[in-house]
Each structure stands twice: as structure tokens, then as C-alpha cells.
Design a protein around this motif. Structure first.
Motif, mmCIF file in Angstrom:
data_model
loop_
_atom_site.group_PDB
_atom_site.id
_atom_site.type_symbol
_atom_site.label_atom_id
_atom_site.label_comp_id
_atom_site.label_asym_id
_atom_site.label_seq_id
_atom_site.Cartn_x
_atom_site.Cartn_y
_atom_site.Cartn_z
ATOM 1 N N LEU A 124 0.825 -1.210 0.000
ATOM 2 C CA LEU A 124 0.000 0.000 0.000
ATOM 3 C C LEU A 124 0.860 1.262 0.000
ATOM 4 C CD1 LEU A 124 -2.768 -1.070 2.550
ATOM 5 C CD2 LEU A 124 -2.946 -0.943 0.056
ATOM 6 N N ALA A 125 1.947 1.248 0.769
ATOM 7 C CA ALA A 125 2.820 2.429 0.839
ATOM 8 C C ALA A 125 3.477 2.687 -0.507
ATOM 9 C CB ALA A 125 3.879 2.224 1.925
ATOM 10 N N ALA A 126 4.000 1.633 -1.128
ATOM 11 C CA ALA A 126 4.701 1.803 -2.399
ATOM 12 C C ALA A 126 3.740 2.240 -3.511
ATOM 13 C CB ALA A 126 5.396 0.494 -2.787
ATOM 14 N N VAL A 127 2.600 1.587 -3.588
ATOM 15 C CA VAL A 127 1.625 1.965 -4.623
ATOM 16 C C VAL A 127 1.124 3.381 -4.390
ATOM 17 C CG1 VAL A 127 -0.647 1.452 -5.589
ATOM 18 C CG2 VAL A 127 0.944 -0.408 -5.089
ATOM 19 N N GLY A 128 0.865 3.737 -3.124
ATOM 20 C CA GLY A 128 0.408 5.091 -2.827
ATOM 21 C C GLY A 128 1.436 6.140 -3.192
ATOM 22 N N ALA B 174 6.742 3.619 6.893
ATOM 23 C CA ALA B 174 6.881 3.499 8.343
ATOM 24 C C ALA B 174 5.540 3.128 8.981
ATOM 25 C CB ALA B 174 7.414 4.809 8.929
ATOM 26 N N LEU B 175 4.462 3.751 8.516
ATOM 27 C CA LEU B 175 3.134 3.416 9.028
ATOM 28 C C LEU B 175 2.760 1.984 8.666
ATOM 29 C CD1 LEU B 175 1.194 6.724 8.219
ATOM 30 C CD2 LEU B 175 1.818 5.864 10.497
ATOM 31 N N GLU B 176 3.074 1.592 7.459
ATOM 32 C CA GLU B 176 2.768 0.229 7.015
ATOM 33 C C GLU B 176 3.475 -0.799 7.898
ATOM 34 O OE1 GLU B 176 2.680 -1.856 2.662
ATOM 35 O OE2 GLU B 176 4.646 -1.117 3.327
ATOM 36 N N ARG B 177 4.729 -0.576 8.168
ATOM 37 C CA ARG B 177 5.498 -1.510 9.000
ATOM 38 C C ARG B 177 4.965 -1.545 10.437
ATOM 39 N NH1 ARG B 177 11.049 -2.571 7.375
ATOM 40 N NH2 ARG B 177 11.733 -2.161 9.514
ATOM 41 N N ARG B 178 4.510 -0.396 10.922
ATOM 42 C CA ARG B 178 4.028 -0.342 12.304
ATOM 43 C C ARG B 178 2.664 -1.023 12.456
ATOM 44 N NH1 ARG B 178 3.139 5.234 15.833
ATOM 45 N NH2 ARG B 178 2.318 4.211 17.722
#
Length: 500
Positions: A440-444, A491-495
Motif C-alpha cells: 500500500l505504501a509503495a503503490v500510494g 513506516a506506518l505500514e510496518r508499524r
């Protein structure tokens, strides 16, 4: 199907390292002995079957690191590189000096990502789009993968058109562009079908006659290149827009690791980088600059202008070599075949990317997809053959808009979140959707970069509001925005998701 079942389906059988690329490189389907018989025969013929399955450390035994120089050098010593340089004077109205300086500085920058990602092939033993799963996730990588498949097909289409034009130009109309395109594609299919060993052998030798032909063309036509017509003053908009087409060198980055997965894992990273960087940079700068000089001079040489009618780059080169008589026709044939190494490399990567895009196809032998790529490229090349310049300007200009966010995301992931440590990539989870990042982070971040880049695009079919004053700065802005947006999102994705 459980993760355990998925891993079992794609388990890589241990094998003798000398024959690692060619034997038992697909899942063992014991229920189909006839299929295994065919694979065994192909293995004896040095035809690579392995698809996207990682290559183990024990199987990475190849120490001929100079192969990477030749894979990049030979793939770019061709008439597509020459034709890209002609866009400066012909499409953007730049003079020889401004075209050549733009070519030099944009290539100095845009060849870096592809050369750096080449290091990851031997270090990790994984294909480029599989490595990208560690940023984009199992499903998220399908979007960049689709875009890369389109890009690989696009390059092959342009190369087939140029090869077909050059072949047809020596027959005075007796051979159509269509037949020339088919011949070019079939030669490329033969090499890409065979895979790693044959591909690298071919790339080691195929550049020699092509580079010799370009040198002869320079010697024969050099007297016409000394005094090109004076150009109009260059504008920042024209330089940046031309630079966005030269930035197509970035398009190698999403395929870069594919060609070194059998090299020894303990090779020096700088050695792989410099082999790859010089292999990319040298032919692109030299041949694109040569193309710019010739295109600027063509209007003042009647035979060149006639051969160049309708943007026929093959006809232009044939006109340059015409003073050498029948030998010139032979040299034009060599130039027409110069595109084959580029097509073979793109077909080779195509066969991996389609398995990443449609994971169920992992059980299909790699070489089948080379045939599929040929079946896609040939009819599209025939359809676009008479609109070459429109096709090349639109296609090359678009590539940077998605490849630059992709490069930014992969680099940020590697340097910030994995501390430039290759051991941080757990190879055992390469095919485990629940253990890989969600993506999600990378696509976003990629969509954010592309979205802002729209306002900076300057294309035939669209001009963004920023591009109207600044020129085409789309790929630069896309890189910067993605590089800024990705770290907090990741960072949010990992958390929140506790994924690697």
C-alpha cells in the motif's frame, strides 16, 4: 491454497551448479513424464527453463562478470539509440551542440539506477520484479509489472520497425516493411527462446559488426557533418522535453537484475556497477549524439533527405552507406539486425514479468513467453510502422513518468528500511503474500508521484500547466514526490501491519 502449498509448488530442486540455469529449474511435475522429457531435451540444448524462482547461492557460480558490460553495450549499439538522438534536431528544434549536451548529461544521470540494480542480481539471485515485491508486495507489484510489460513490448515494437525499415530500404521496394519486421522479430525470438547461456554468448559478439558499420558510416558521410545548418536558440522547454525522451535509459532499471542472477554472490558491487554503467552509458551517448549530428545535417544532403523521407531512419542510414555500393547494402543489413540484441533482452525480461503479473503462470516454462511476446509485438509493429516518429516520441516520453517513482521507492526501501543490507531480504518469503509488505505504501507513493507529474507533462497529446512554462519536468518531479511520500507511508505500514 496455503502458503506452504504455494512454496511446495515452486520448490527449486538442488542441482549440479554447473548446469544450474538449465536443469530442473521448474517445479517437478511427476504426473507428467512427457513434459519432463521435453524439459530434459531442452536442458541438453542449453535452453533455460527457469522462470522467476530464486537462484540459490550454491547455483550462482558464473564468474564471467564482463557479461554484464556486453549485455548492456550490445543491447544499445543499434539504430534505436541512433534514432533517439535524431529527435533533438527533428522534433525539438535543437542544434547539434545543445542536443549532444542534453544527451550527455541526462544519460550520465539516468544510467545510474539500472547499473546499481544490476548488483542485486548476483547478491540476491532474484529477478528484478521479484526483488520489487519486498517494497510493493505480492499484489502491489502487479501494477509496475504491467507497466513494465507494456514498456518492454514498446521497445521491441520500435526496434522491429527500425529493423524492418532498414531491411526494406536495400531492396528498392521489393521487400515490404512488414516482411522486414517479421524477419527481425523471428531472429530475436530464436535467441531469447534459448535463455541465459545463449543470450550472453550472443551479446558478447553481436556488437562487433554493428559498431564497425557505424564507424564506416561515419567515415563515408563524415564530410557532410562538419558544417550543419545554424540552429534556432535553444529554450529550456525544448531541452527538458528532449531530456525526457533521453530519460528512457531509466527503462532498463525495472529489468536490470534479470541478467545477473547466476553470477557469484560474493562479487564486488562496484565491479558490477561499473561494468553495467559503462555498458549502458557508452553506446547511448555516442550513438544518440551521432544521430543528432546526422539528422541536423540531413536536409543539406539531397540523398540523405530523400532516404529520410517520412522519418525513415533505415533509409537515412542506407543513403549514408550508398557510396560504398553493394557493400553498403550488406552493411545496411547488419544495421537492420542490430536491433535483435535489444529485442532478445526485452523478450527475456518479458518472460519473467508476465509470471510476476500472473503468478499462476509460474509453472509454464520461461521460453513459452518469448513466443507470446513475439506474437504480441509483430502485429503492433506492422500497424505502427508508418507512424514511427509519433510512436517513438509518445512512447519514450511516457516511460520516465512511471519508472522514476519506481526507482525512488526501491532505493528508499533499500537504503532506509533495509540499511543497504542484502541479508535483510528474506529470500524464503519471495512467494508468500502474507509475509511480504502489503504494498500500500509503495503503490500510494508511486501514484502520488505520477499524479503530480501529470501537471508537468509536455506531450503531443497533453501539456500540463507547469510544463507550459518550465518544459517537461515530469520524471524529475515524479521521482522527488515519491521519494518524499514513501518513507512516512512505509513506516506506518510496518508499524500497523508488522510486515517485513
Amino acid at each position: 491454497m496455503t502458503d506452504h502449498d504455494s512454496k511446495a509448488l515452486v520448490e527449486i530442486t538442488d542441482q549440479d551448479s554447473e548446469n544450474a540455469p538449465f536443469e530442473h529449474s521448474l517445479p517437478v511435475l511427476t504426473s507428467d513424464t512427457k513434459e519432463q522429457s521435453y524439459r530434459s531435451r531442452f536442458s541438453r540444448l542449453s535452453i533455460e527453463s527457469r522462470g522467476i524462482q530464486p537462484v540459490s547461492t550454491e547455483q550462482r557460480t558464473d564468474e564471467q562478470y564482463s557479461k554484464l558490460f556486453f549485455i548492456w553495450f550490445t543491447s544499445n549499439v543499434n539504430i534505436l539509440s541512433f534514432s533517439s538522438g535524431t529527435l533533438g534536431p527533428v522534433v525539438y528544434g535543437l542544434g547539434v551542440r545543445d542536443s549532444c549536451l542534453t544527451i550527455l548529461f541526462f544519460n550520465l544521470l539516468c544510467c545510474i539506477p539500472g547499473a546499481y540494480f544490476a548488483i542485486w542480481g548476483p547478491k540476491l539471485g532474484m529477478r528484478q520484479m521479484i526483488i520489487s515485491r519486498y517494497s510493493f508486495g505480492y499484489f502491489g507489484i502487479m501494477l509496475p509489472c504491467l507497466l513494465n510489460l507494456i514498456g518492454l513490448c514498446g521497445f521491441s515494437i520500435l526496434n522491429c520497425i527500425l529493423g524492418g525499415q532498414a531491411l526494406a530500404s536495400i531492396t528498392n521496394g521489393r521487400l515490404s516493411w512488414t516482411v522486414g519486421i517479421i524477419i527481425t522479430a523471428l531472429i530475436s525470438l530464436l535467441v531469447s527462446f534459448c535463455g541465459y547461456k545463449v543470450l550472453h554468448w550472443y551479446q558478447r559478439v553481436a556488437w562487433i559488426p554493428v559498431l564497425t558499420t557505424f564507424i564506416i558510416a561515419l567515415g563515408v558521410g563524415g564530410k557532410h557533418l562538419s558544417s550543419p545548418p545554424p540552429p534556432e536558440p535553444a529554450t529550456a522547454s525544448a531541452v527538458l522535453s528532449f531530456g525526457s525522451t533521453i530519460a528512457a535509459a531509466l527503462a532498463w532499471a525495472p529489468a536490470s537484475a534479470d541478467f545477473g542472477t547466476y553470477l557469484k554472490h560474493d562479487v564486488s558491487g562496484p565491479k558490477i556497477f561499473w561494468y553495467s554503467y559503462l555498458g549502458l552509458l557508452t553506446p547511448l551517448v555516442l550513438l544518440q549524439s551521432f544521430g543528432a549530428v546526422v539528422a541536423a545535417s540531413a536536409p543539406s544532403v539531397p540523398s540523405w533527405a530523400e532516404g529520410y523521407t517520412g522519418g525513415n531512419v533505415g533509409g537515412l542510414l542506407e543513403a549514408m552507406l550508398r557510396p560504398t555500393g553493394n557493400f553498403g547494402k550488406f552493411l545496411t543489413v547488419l544495421l537492420s539486425l542490430s536491433v535483435a540484441p535489444n529485442i532478445t533482452a526485452t523478450f527475456y525480461s518479458f518472460s519473467f514479468d508476465i509470471q510476476v503479473f500472473i503468478p499462476a503462470l509460474v509453472v509454464v516454462p520461461r521460453y513459452v513467453f518469448s513466443i507470446i511476446a513475439t506474437a504480441i509485438v509483430v502485429p503492433l509493429a506492422i500497424a505502427g510502422a508508418h507512424r514511427f516518429y509519433d510512436a517513438i516520441v509518445n512512447f519514450l516520453g511516457l516511460l520516465g513518468y512511471w519508472t522514476s517513482p519506481y526507482v525512488a521507492i526501491i532505493l528508499i526501501e533499500h537504503f532506509i528500511f533495509r540499511r543497504a543490507d542484502y541479508s535483510a531480504y528474506d529470500i524464503s518469503i519471495w512467494n508468500a503474500p502474507r509475509k511480504l509488505p502489503s504494498g500500500l505504501a509503495a503503490v500510494g507513493a508511486g501514484l502520488a508521484g505520477f499524479g503530480v507529474a501529470v501537471a508537468c507533462m509536455d506531450q503531443v497529446w497533453f501539456q500540463g500547466p507547469i510544463a507550459k512554462t518550465a518544459g517537461d519536468i515530469g520524471f524529475e518531479v515524479a521521482f522527488a514526490v515519491s521519494a518524499v511520500v514513501y518513507p512516512p507511508l512505509r513506516a506506518l505500514e510496518r508499524r500497523w501491519m508488522s510486515r517485513r
